[in-house]
Write a protein that holds these residues in place. Sequence first.
Motif, PDB file in Angstrom:
ATOM      1  N   ALA A 269     -14.921  -1.809 -39.529  1.00 30.91           N
ATOM      2  CA  ALA A 269     -14.114  -0.576 -39.567  1.00 30.91           C
ATOM      3  C   ALA A 269     -14.207   0.005 -40.968  1.00 30.91           C
ATOM      4  N   SER A 270     -13.639   1.224 -41.145  1.00 29.96           N
ATOM      5  CA  SER A 270     -13.725   1.817 -42.482  1.00 29.96           C
ATOM      6  C   SER A 270     -12.723   1.126 -43.414  1.00 29.96           C
ATOM      7  N   ILE A 271     -13.172   0.841 -44.604  1.00 31.90           N
ATOM      8  CA  ILE A 271     -12.351   0.074 -45.551  1.00 31.90           C
ATOM      9  C   ILE A 271     -11.532   1.029 -46.414  1.00 31.90           C
ATOM     10  N   LEU A 272     -10.229   0.763 -46.466  1.00 31.84           N
ATOM     11  CA  LEU A 272      -9.371   1.552 -47.348  1.00 31.84           C
ATOM     12  C   LEU A 272      -9.357   0.946 -48.738  1.00 31.84           C
ATOM     13  N   GLN A 273      -9.359  -0.379 -48.762  1.00 31.21           N
ATOM     14  CA  GLN A 273      -9.227  -1.053 -50.042  1.00 31.21           C
ATOM     15  C   GLN A 273      -9.854  -2.435 -49.925  1.00 31.21           C
ATOM     16  N   LEU A 274     -10.506  -2.873 -50.990  1.00 25.83           N
ATOM     17  CA  LEU A 274     -11.050  -4.236 -50.988  1.00 25.83           C
ATOM     18  C   LEU A 274     -10.857  -4.821 -52.370  1.00 25.83           C
ATOM     19  N   GLU A 275     -10.093  -5.902 -52.423  1.00 27.25           N
ATOM     20  CA  GLU A 275      -9.861  -6.548 -53.713  1.00 27.25           C
ATOM     21  C   GLU A 275      -9.945  -8.041 -53.525  1.00 27.25           C
ATOM     22  N   GLY A 276     -11.049  -8.621 -53.911  1.00 25.15           N
ATOM     23  CA  GLY A 276     -11.226 -10.057 -53.740  1.00 25.15           C
ATOM     24  C   GLY A 276     -11.088 -10.461 -52.292  1.00 25.15           C
ATOM     25  N   LEU A 277     -10.041 -11.247 -52.007  1.00 24.58           N
ATOM     26  CA  LEU A 277      -9.872 -11.761 -50.652  1.00 24.58           C
ATOM     27  C   LEU A 277      -9.059 -10.822 -49.762  1.00 24.58           C
ATOM     28  N   ASN A 278      -8.511  -9.754 -50.365  1.00 22.10           N
ATOM     29  CA  ASN A 278      -7.661  -8.840 -49.587  1.00 22.10           C
ATOM     30  C   ASN A 278      -8.407  -7.581 -49.171  1.00 22.10           C
ATOM     31  N   VAL A 279      -8.398  -7.322 -47.847  1.00 22.52           N
ATOM     32  CA  VAL A 279      -9.063  -6.121 -47.324  1.00 22.52           C
ATOM     33  C   VAL A 279      -8.048  -5.291 -46.550  1.00 22.52           C
ATOM     34  N   GLU A 280      -8.182  -3.969 -46.654  1.00 20.50           N
ATOM     35  CA  GLU A 280      -7.368  -3.081 -45.813  1.00 20.50           C
ATOM     36  C   GLU A 280      -8.298  -2.170 -45.027  1.00 20.50           C
ATOM     37  N   PHE A 281      -8.205  -2.274 -43.691  1.00 23.29           N
ATOM     38  CA  PHE A 281      -8.998  -1.400 -42.827  1.00 23.29           C
ATOM     39  C   PHE A 281      -8.120  -0.299 -42.256  1.00 23.29           C
TER      40      PHE A 281
END
Lengths: 328, 275
Positions: A269-281
């Motif tokens: 899906a489209s990624i809103l945020q990616l920081e290390g182990l944390n992803v927001e789709f």
Amino acid sequence: MIEVRNLEKHYTVAEKEAGLAGSLKSFFKRQIRVVKAVDGVSFQIATGEMVGFLGANGAGKTTTLKMLSGLLHPSAGEARVAGFVPFERQSNFLKTITLIMGQKQQLIWDLPALDSFLVNQAIYEIPDAEYKATMQEFTDLLDLQDVLKKQVRKLSLGERMKCELAAALLHKPKVLFLDEPTIGLDVNMQVRIREFIAAYNQKFAATVILTSHYMADVTALCKRIIVVDKGRIIFDGDLAALLETTSPSKIMKLQLERLVPRADLERYASILQLEGLNVEFSVPRAEVSVKAAKLLAELPVADITIEDPPIEEIIGQLFTQARAEVNV
Amino acid sequence: MNSQPMSPFENTWRKFKALFGAWLAHMTVYRAEILIWMLSGTIPLIMLAVWIGQAQAAGGTVGGFSASDFAAYFLAAWLSGQMIVAWVAWEIDFAIRQGTFSSKLLRPINPFWEYFMQHITERFVRGPFILAVVALGTLLIPGTRLVASAGHLLVYILAIILAFAIRFLIAYCIGLLCFWLENATALDELYFVLSIMLSGSFAPLDFYPAWLRPILEFLPFPYIVYYPAQILIGRLPWSEIARVLLVQCVWLAIIFVLFSWLWKAGRRHYGAVGA
């Protein structure tokens, strides 16, 4: 229970420029401006309904509540609450409603809250047995036993608010106007008050209009919201429906067990945020369950949460839309 | 739920009791303050000393008043002044500007009765101090006859109740002006000054210039201090007493009409600011 048709409240205000020169000028010649605090508002609220009133400061929420509780005389239009015309201040009307304003108090400052309750008991003509039962109930629900006999001015803000709430509901009103009932309170106390209001609504089938700056108050209590901007209603309807129409996607937050390359993640899906182990789709509403299952099966997921976008953002979108329409 | 419905009379009595109880508790918190407020109304007592001095210097009487006549008059005037004290203009002014008037408007009782009971209750707290001062004054100045007869006392009680009602309603009207004005207390100050000068607190009106007397008769001021005091000490014939009571009733009616109009119009104008 509540019927409002084309309600308006216009104020004339004297304006003064800042400073001494401005004061002198306004002393001799006053600048008068008409403020349309409420500008043609119509809605109906059924018995037992809880409605959230949203809008920026000065949007006209409080002015509307004041007209509905009989404090203000409408400039035009009609309001009926429980069959009464509020401004007439009929005794039976005032016994049916309550208006709670987060910052204002009706308790007698120098005396224990209990004294104010006794005055209210007499003024609202509450029989002794009923008074005792209600007090018992409120004392349990709001945890008042240690608070009642203390001088009101020595209470903390939270304690005082609980007493205000009890004083305002002692006569078991059928219609509650709550204006910022949780303002200035800590999160625990906010939750407490919210639960109390919900319980009260359940138990007495009370009709509630609630304004709050804390979205959590509104989302927790109200199915229906009315959004006002500059004295006009720009949305009136189901909160869930509003979320669906204005935000077609949900936010899916994942915590991964180990790092996964961005390119691999982007396939889902489209990624809103990616920081290390944390992803927001960002995931379209219709696909949420399918995607969630797929993600859980194929990725090393430690934790997953699915959320609506913050309601503040959605309301903000509503405002920009409404204002754009006005400007067209 | 309603186990035993109460009669309207019983309900009114309960409201009266509850407000009395709450205000009494409130006043006892502020009893020292009430004593200080009482001192601010001591002009008749000071004038008492001044006029007795005058009488003695003039060889016994001034304008037909002996020292003990002055003592009786000024003690009665002071007593009357104490009984009619009303600060309701300040209360309303504060409540309207601070927004607390709104919570009073939400209750199924006219705020008038709350303020009224507040004043009545305060009179009970003030009462013992007043009686002590009056008793002391009567004892200190020999020959002072404060109360002419039991009959005069009874009529005085009626007259002072009417006087209080007039003063209270005037103050209430001044307070209601706050619906339009930013601040109404300046007007109440003006009233206070006029009232001290024209109500007979400085001197019995018998000493005022002859041209002023007829004008004063048409103002409310003499009817709230001077005439009640004259009634108590027995300086008025009964026919004159009847006239005074009648004029008091007329004033009360006039101010009540004004009050009703201000209340009605003011509520429409009310902005419920701040709350």
